[in-house]
Design a protein around this motif. Structure first.
Motif, PDB file in Angstrom:
ATOM      1  N   UNK A   1       0.844  -1.206   0.000  1.00 52.98           N
ATOM      2  CA  UNK A   1       0.000   0.000   0.000  1.00 52.98           C
ATOM      3  C   UNK A   1       0.876   1.251   0.000  1.00 52.98           C
ATOM      4  N   UNK A   2       1.967   1.206   0.735  1.00 53.88           N
ATOM      5  CA  UNK A   2       2.904   2.339   0.761  1.00 53.88           C
ATOM      6  C   UNK A   2       3.407   2.663  -0.650  1.00 53.88           C
ATOM      7  N   UNK A   3       3.749   1.603  -1.369  1.00 53.09           N
ATOM      8  CA  UNK A   3       4.255   1.781  -2.738  1.00 53.09           C
ATOM      9  C   UNK A   3       3.171   2.424  -3.602  1.00 53.09           C
ATOM     10  N   UNK A   4       1.934   1.958  -3.469  1.00 54.68           N
ATOM     11  CA  UNK A   4       0.822   2.526  -4.244  1.00 54.68           C
ATOM     12  C   UNK A   4       0.594   3.991  -3.863  1.00 54.68           C
ATOM     13  N   UNK A   5       0.624   4.278  -2.569  1.00 49.79           N
ATOM     14  CA  UNK A   5       0.378   5.634  -2.071  1.00 49.79           C
ATOM     15  C   UNK A   5       1.383   6.623  -2.673  1.00 49.79           C
ATOM     16  N   UNK A   6       2.647   6.221  -2.731  1.00 56.24           N
ATOM     17  CA  UNK A   6       3.683   7.119  -3.235  1.00 56.24           C
ATOM     18  C   UNK A   6       3.643   7.227  -4.760  1.00 56.24           C
ATOM     19  N   UNK A   7       3.203   6.160  -5.412  1.00 57.05           N
ATOM     20  CA  UNK A   7       3.165   6.159  -6.882  1.00 57.05           C
ATOM     21  C   UNK A   7       1.909   6.853  -7.387  1.00 57.05           C
ATOM     22  N   UNK A   8       0.779   6.608  -6.751  1.00 61.36           N
ATOM     23  CA  UNK A   8      -0.503   7.127  -7.249  1.00 61.36           C
ATOM     24  C   UNK A   8      -1.429   7.369  -6.055  1.00 61.36           C
ATOM     25  N   UNK A   9      -1.331   8.577  -5.493  1.00 57.10           N
ATOM     26  CA  UNK A   9      -2.106   8.914  -4.303  1.00 57.10           C
ATOM     27  C   UNK A   9      -3.611   8.788  -4.527  1.00 57.10           C
ATOM     28  N   UNK A  10      -4.070   9.142  -5.736  1.00 56.67           N
ATOM     29  CA  UNK A  10      -5.510   9.052  -6.016  1.00 56.67           C
ATOM     30  C   UNK A  10      -5.985   7.612  -5.929  1.00 56.67           C
ATOM     31  N   UNK A  11      -5.211   6.687  -6.537  1.00 52.92           N
ATOM     32  CA  UNK A  11      -5.595   5.270  -6.491  1.00 52.92           C
ATOM     33  C   UNK A  11      -5.567   4.774  -5.044  1.00 52.92           C
ATOM     34  N   UNK A  12      -4.593   5.241  -4.263  1.00 55.14           N
ATOM     35  CA  UNK A  12      -4.504   4.829  -2.861  1.00 55.14           C
ATOM     36  C   UNK A  12      -5.696   5.346  -2.059  1.00 55.14           C
ATOM     37  N   UNK A  13      -6.173   6.550  -2.394  1.00 55.28           N
ATOM     38  CA  UNK A  13      -7.367   7.084  -1.726  1.00 55.28           C
ATOM     39  C   UNK A  13      -8.594   6.272  -2.115  1.00 55.28           C
TER      40      UNK A  13
END
Lengths: 94, 200
Positions: B59-71
């Motif tokens: 999830x950390x990797x996703x958050x840093x790569x694509x904050x919108x997708x992480x939200x």
């Protein structure tokens, strides 16, 4: 297609178009003429300078550009930085 | 800043809304849904995203790569919102978010901005003397930590991913999320264990 890649040295144009006509600009005045380094290509977004006046905004590449803090203000701490979103038409090769 | 709206401004708003409905730009349901989603947005969302990133490397990797997708992965509807970018604090690098031009703020995950964020003083000073501003928030960065001010000038909205405080090893996500406040997500202060003093 974006003109600059991450790592590219760029200079923000030392232009002040707001002095000659009403403008909506997203390029902070404190960065005009300053050199920085492209960190990341953020994508392509409609030109805010056009859409603010209800004109069609053609897509423009947007970059995250990193600047040293101290040279901008002549004060502050060595190594501190400011990172700002700048549209491609405001950037030139440094 | 705002005060009570005048009768004139309310009448103007009514006319605008009526015109938008008449032209089919929006319906009453659209407006209500938007109001509900704006009211629901709160810093707790950002805090939950941070806590999950602290415990879940994918999830950390996703958050840093694509904050919108992480939200979106946390159930936030990002359609119609500007893209979200997330700034990763490191042991020697601290991020501070400001919008010097207006008051851009990641509302989808932080809710309404605090008044000070929109003040001329914060907007002018955060970018020029960030260390003095942090000091006024009672924030002392450990020696050797550099500051990176992120001036939110265009189409992205930015949130800070702070460092996980020492002493929270083995904590569950909910307990970690309760440590994280709005101010940490803007970068004016750092999460810490209650009662613990920050390293000078």
């Amino acid at each position: 297609m974006s003109r600059f890649a991450p790592g590219a040295r760029v200079r923000v144009r030392d232009a002040w178009p707001e002095r000659s006509a009403p403008m909506h600009l997203r390029t902070p005045h404190y960065l005009r003429g300053r050199e920085g380094e492209v960190q990341r290509v953020l994508g392509t977004f409609p030109n805010p300078e056009a859409i603010a006046f209800g004109r069609p905004g053609e897509p423009r590449p947007l970059y995250h550009v990193l600047f040293e803090h101290k040279p901008i203000w002549n004060e502050g701490q060595e190594g501190d930085t400011v990172m700002v979103e700048i549209f491609e038409h405001w950037l030139e090769e440094a | 800043m705002a005060g009570e709206p005048t009768a004139e401004s309310i009448a103007l708003l009514d006319k605008l809304v009526a015109a938008l409905k008449r032209r089919g730009v929006m319906t009453e349901e659209d407006i209500q849904a938007r109001v509900a989603s704006a009211d629901r947005a709160s810093p707790e969302t950002g805090a939950r995203m941070v806590a999950r990133a602290w415990t879940d490397p994918a999830y950390r990797e996703l958050l840093l790569r694509d904050g919108s997708a992480a939200a979106e992965a946390m159930g936030v509807r990002m359609a119609g919102n500007p893209p979200l970018g997330v700034l990763e604090d490191k042991p020697d690098l601290h991020h501070l978010v400001v919008c010097t031009l207006c008051s851009c703020y990641p509302r989808a995950v932080l809710g309404y901005p605090p008044h000070w964020y929109k003040s001329v003083a914060y907007r002018a000073r955060a970018v020029r003397e960030p260390r003095a501003v942090l000091a006024e928030f009672g924030t002392a960065l450990p020696a050797g930590v550099k500051i990176r001010v992120v001036d939110s000038t265009a189409d992205y909205r930015w949130m800070v991913l702070p460092l996980r405080p020492a002493g929270t090893e083995g904590w569950a996500e909910d307990r970690l999320a309760a440590l994280v406040t709005r101010d940490h997500l803007v970068g004016v202060s750092l999460p810490a264990l209650q009662g613990a003093t920050q390293a000078a």
